[in-house]
Scaffold this motif. Structure first.
Motif, PDB file in Angstrom:
ATOM      1  N   ASP A  23     135.129  17.572 -25.064  1.00 16.88           N
ATOM      2  CA  ASP A  23     135.135  16.178 -25.536  1.00 16.88           C
ATOM      3  C   ASP A  23     133.962  15.357 -25.000  1.00 16.88           C
ATOM      4  O   ASP A  23     133.761  14.222 -25.414  1.00 16.88           O
ATOM      5  CB  ASP A  23     136.472  15.498 -25.239  1.00 16.88           C
ATOM      6  CG  ASP A  23     136.706  15.216 -23.762  1.00 16.88           C
ATOM      7  OD1 ASP A  23     135.802  15.403 -22.915  1.00 16.88           O
ATOM      8  OD2 ASP A  23     137.837  14.794 -23.438  1.00 16.88           O
ATOM      9  N   LEU A  24     133.200  15.902 -24.075  1.00 24.72           N
ATOM     10  CA  LEU A  24     132.025  15.227 -23.511  1.00 24.72           C
ATOM     11  C   LEU A  24     132.361  13.820 -23.009  1.00 24.72           C
ATOM     12  O   LEU A  24     131.552  12.906 -23.111  1.00 24.72           O
ATOM     13  CB  LEU A  24     130.865  15.186 -24.511  1.00 24.72           C
ATOM     14  CG  LEU A  24     130.407  16.530 -25.080  1.00 24.72           C
ATOM     15  CD1 LEU A  24     129.236  16.335 -26.035  1.00 24.72           C
ATOM     16  CD2 LEU A  24     130.054  17.519 -23.976  1.00 24.72           C
ATOM     17  N   GLY A  25     133.568  13.675 -22.493  1.00 21.46           N
ATOM     18  CA  GLY A  25     133.971  12.405 -21.916  1.00 21.46           C
ATOM     19  C   GLY A  25     134.579  11.411 -22.884  1.00 21.46           C
ATOM     20  O   GLY A  25     134.881  10.286 -22.502  1.00 21.46           O
ATOM     21  N   VAL A  26     134.755  11.795 -24.133  1.00 24.61           N
ATOM     22  CA  VAL A  26     135.348  10.902 -25.129  1.00 24.61           C
ATOM     23  C   VAL A  26     136.646  11.546 -25.618  1.00 24.61           C
ATOM     24  O   VAL A  26     136.626  12.522 -26.366  1.00 24.61           O
ATOM     25  CB  VAL A  26     134.391  10.646 -26.317  1.00 24.61           C
ATOM     26  CG1 VAL A  26     135.044   9.698 -27.328  1.00 24.61           C
ATOM     27  CG2 VAL A  26     133.067  10.074 -25.828  1.00 24.61           C
ATOM     28  N   THR A  27     137.757  10.987 -25.187  1.00 25.48           N
ATOM     29  CA  THR A  27     139.071  11.518 -25.550  1.00 25.48           C
ATOM     30  C   THR A  27     139.259  11.532 -27.062  1.00 25.48           C
ATOM     31  O   THR A  27     138.878  10.579 -27.756  1.00 25.48           O
ATOM     32  CB  THR A  27     140.174  10.658 -24.891  1.00 25.48           C
ATOM     33  OG1 THR A  27     139.947  10.638 -23.490  1.00 25.48           O
ATOM     34  CG2 THR A  27     141.556  11.198 -25.174  1.00 25.48           C
ATOM     35  N   HIS A  29     137.503   5.461 -30.777  1.00 28.51           N
ATOM     36  CA  HIS A  29     136.110   5.864 -30.939  1.00 28.51           C
ATOM     37  C   HIS A  29     135.770   6.086 -32.405  1.00 28.51           C
ATOM     38  O   HIS A  29     134.677   5.759 -32.861  1.00 28.51           O
ATOM     39  CB  HIS A  29     135.787   7.125 -30.122  1.00 28.51           C
ATOM     40  CG  HIS A  29     136.266   8.360 -30.775  1.00 28.51           C
ATOM     41  ND1 HIS A  29     135.524   9.021 -31.714  1.00 28.51           N
ATOM     42  CD2 HIS A  29     137.432   9.012 -30.690  1.00 28.51           C
ATOM     43  CE1 HIS A  29     136.227  10.047 -32.163  1.00 28.51           C
ATOM     44  NE2 HIS A  29     137.380  10.055 -31.547  1.00 28.51           N
ATOM     45  N   THR A  68     120.529   8.764 -21.923  1.00 31.27           N
ATOM     46  CA  THR A  68     121.583   7.938 -21.318  1.00 31.27           C
ATOM     47  C   THR A  68     121.123   6.488 -21.221  1.00 31.27           C
ATOM     48  O   THR A  68     121.867   5.567 -21.568  1.00 31.27           O
ATOM     49  CB  THR A  68     121.964   8.487 -19.936  1.00 31.27           C
ATOM     50  OG1 THR A  68     122.400   9.838 -20.098  1.00 31.27           O
ATOM     51  CG2 THR A  68     123.068   7.660 -19.295  1.00 31.27           C
ATOM     52  N   LEU A 111     132.258   2.638 -22.005  1.00 28.59           N
ATOM     53  CA  LEU A 111     131.902   4.021 -22.288  1.00 28.59           C
ATOM     54  C   LEU A 111     130.410   4.151 -22.609  1.00 28.59           C
ATOM     55  O   LEU A 111     129.740   5.066 -22.130  1.00 28.59           O
ATOM     56  CB  LEU A 111     132.748   4.568 -23.438  1.00 28.59           C
ATOM     57  CG  LEU A 111     132.591   6.051 -23.745  1.00 28.59           C
ATOM     58  CD1 LEU A 111     132.924   6.905 -22.529  1.00 28.59           C
ATOM     59  CD2 LEU A 111     133.479   6.433 -24.911  1.00 28.59           C
ATOM     60  N   SER A 126     128.280   4.021 -19.478  1.00 34.31           N
ATOM     61  CA  SER A 126     128.516   5.023 -18.428  1.00 34.31           C
ATOM     62  C   SER A 126     127.477   6.121 -18.552  1.00 34.31           C
ATOM     63  O   SER A 126     126.794   6.240 -19.560  1.00 34.31           O
ATOM     64  CB  SER A 126     129.934   5.604 -18.548  1.00 34.31           C
ATOM     65  OG  SER A 126     129.962   6.566 -19.587  1.00 34.31           O
ATOM     66  N   THR A 127     127.376   6.956 -17.548  1.00 33.10           N
ATOM     67  CA  THR A 127     126.398   8.042 -17.581  1.00 33.10           C
ATOM     68  C   THR A 127     126.980   9.296 -18.191  1.00 33.10           C
ATOM     69  O   THR A 127     126.273  10.271 -18.400  1.00 33.10           O
ATOM     70  CB  THR A 127     125.904   8.376 -16.162  1.00 33.10           C
ATOM     71  OG1 THR A 127     127.047   8.732 -15.366  1.00 33.10           O
ATOM     72  CG2 THR A 127     125.192   7.204 -15.550  1.00 33.10           C
ATOM     73  N   ARG A 128     128.256   9.293 -18.524  1.00 32.72           N
ATOM     74  CA  ARG A 128     128.911  10.517 -18.963  1.00 32.72           C
ATOM     75  C   ARG A 128     128.953  10.718 -20.471  1.00 32.72           C
ATOM     76  O   ARG A 128     128.830  11.829 -20.960  1.00 32.72           O
ATOM     77  CB  ARG A 128     130.341  10.502 -18.433  1.00 32.72           C
ATOM     78  CG  ARG A 128     130.856  11.881 -18.339  1.00 32.72           C
ATOM     79  CD  ARG A 128     132.055  11.998 -17.490  1.00 32.72           C
ATOM     80  NE  ARG A 128     132.628  13.254 -17.956  1.00 32.72           N
ATOM     81  CZ  ARG A 128     133.869  13.464 -18.191  1.00 32.72           C
ATOM     82  NH1 ARG A 128     134.747  12.554 -17.944  1.00 32.72           N
ATOM     83  NH2 ARG A 128     134.275  14.596 -18.644  1.00 32.72           N
ATOM     84  N   ALA A 129     129.160   9.666 -21.218  1.00 34.32           N
ATOM     85  CA  ALA A 129     129.383   9.859 -22.644  1.00 34.32           C
ATOM     86  C   ALA A 129     129.033   8.599 -23.412  1.00 34.32           C
ATOM     87  O   ALA A 129     128.759   7.559 -22.829  1.00 34.32           O
ATOM     88  CB  ALA A 129     130.840  10.213 -22.896  1.00 34.32           C
TER      89      ALA A 129
END
Length: 187
Positions: free
Chosen positions: A80-84, A109, A146, A176, A179-182
């Motif tokens: 999911d690369l950080g996105v539920t 999303h 990012t 989101l 953030s650095t994740r997704a």
């Protein structure tokens, strides 16, 4: 790696239609809600990274079956690369370059993707402003993806202000995207 942003291409809708047709055939035994062209390549006259963003929308109970069917055609599940409720897939080829996601119907999303696309299609003022920000950011040879995504967030929040998303939902999207994740918002 620098971020490449190019002028809108008339080829993008055709490329999407071809990929969507292939995806539809691959998923023909599943009850797919829709296959949507999202992200900047889906908005006429908007500068974009030359990578299609495609959301395959299914009900929650069909996510695993969709991922399995896509794997038979060479798509590789990346998580999911950080996105539920959004499962990313690596395409089996780069013709055309694309990001493909299996998305659970009705999730924030997904509604975000569709709202941004639809507003940018309708509103030239937002489209021009967003395009100018993206082109300016891409001029920086040191920018990474990012930072690029985070620095687009202000204009995207203005775009989303014109949507029917709640203030709480917009705040979640901003969090989101910065953030650095997704990222909740495609290119």
């Amino acid at each position: 790696m620098p971020v490449e942003v190019v002028p809108y291409s008339e080829a993008w809708p055709t490329q999407f239609a071809n990929v969507a047709g292939d995806l539809s055939r691959t998923l023909e035994t599943l009850p797919v809600v829709s296959i949507e062209h999202v992200g900047s390549t889906s908005v006429p006259d908007l500068a974009a990274k030359p990578i299609l963003d495609i959301d395959i929308i299914v009900k929650r109970q069909h996510v695993a079956a969709a991922l399995s069917a896509l794997a038979t055609k060479g798509y590789v599940h990346r998580g999911d690369l950080g996105v539920t409720d959004r499962e990313a897939l690596e395409a089996p080829d780069e013709h055309p370059p694309r990001n493909v996601y299996v998305c659970v119907d009705g999730t924030l999303h997904l509604r975000n993707h569709l709202a941004v696309r639809d507003i940018l299609r309708r509103r030239a003022d937002f489209r021009e402003r967003y395009g100018a920000v993206k082109v300016e950011l891409a001029r920086d040879p040191e920018i990474d993806i990012t930072t690029y995504i985070a620095k687009k967030s202000d204009v995207l929040q203005d775009v989303l202000a014109a949507s029917d998303l709640s203030d709480e939902e917009k705040a979640l999207i901003l969090k989101l995207n910065t953030s650095t994740r997704a990222s909740a918002t495609p290119e």
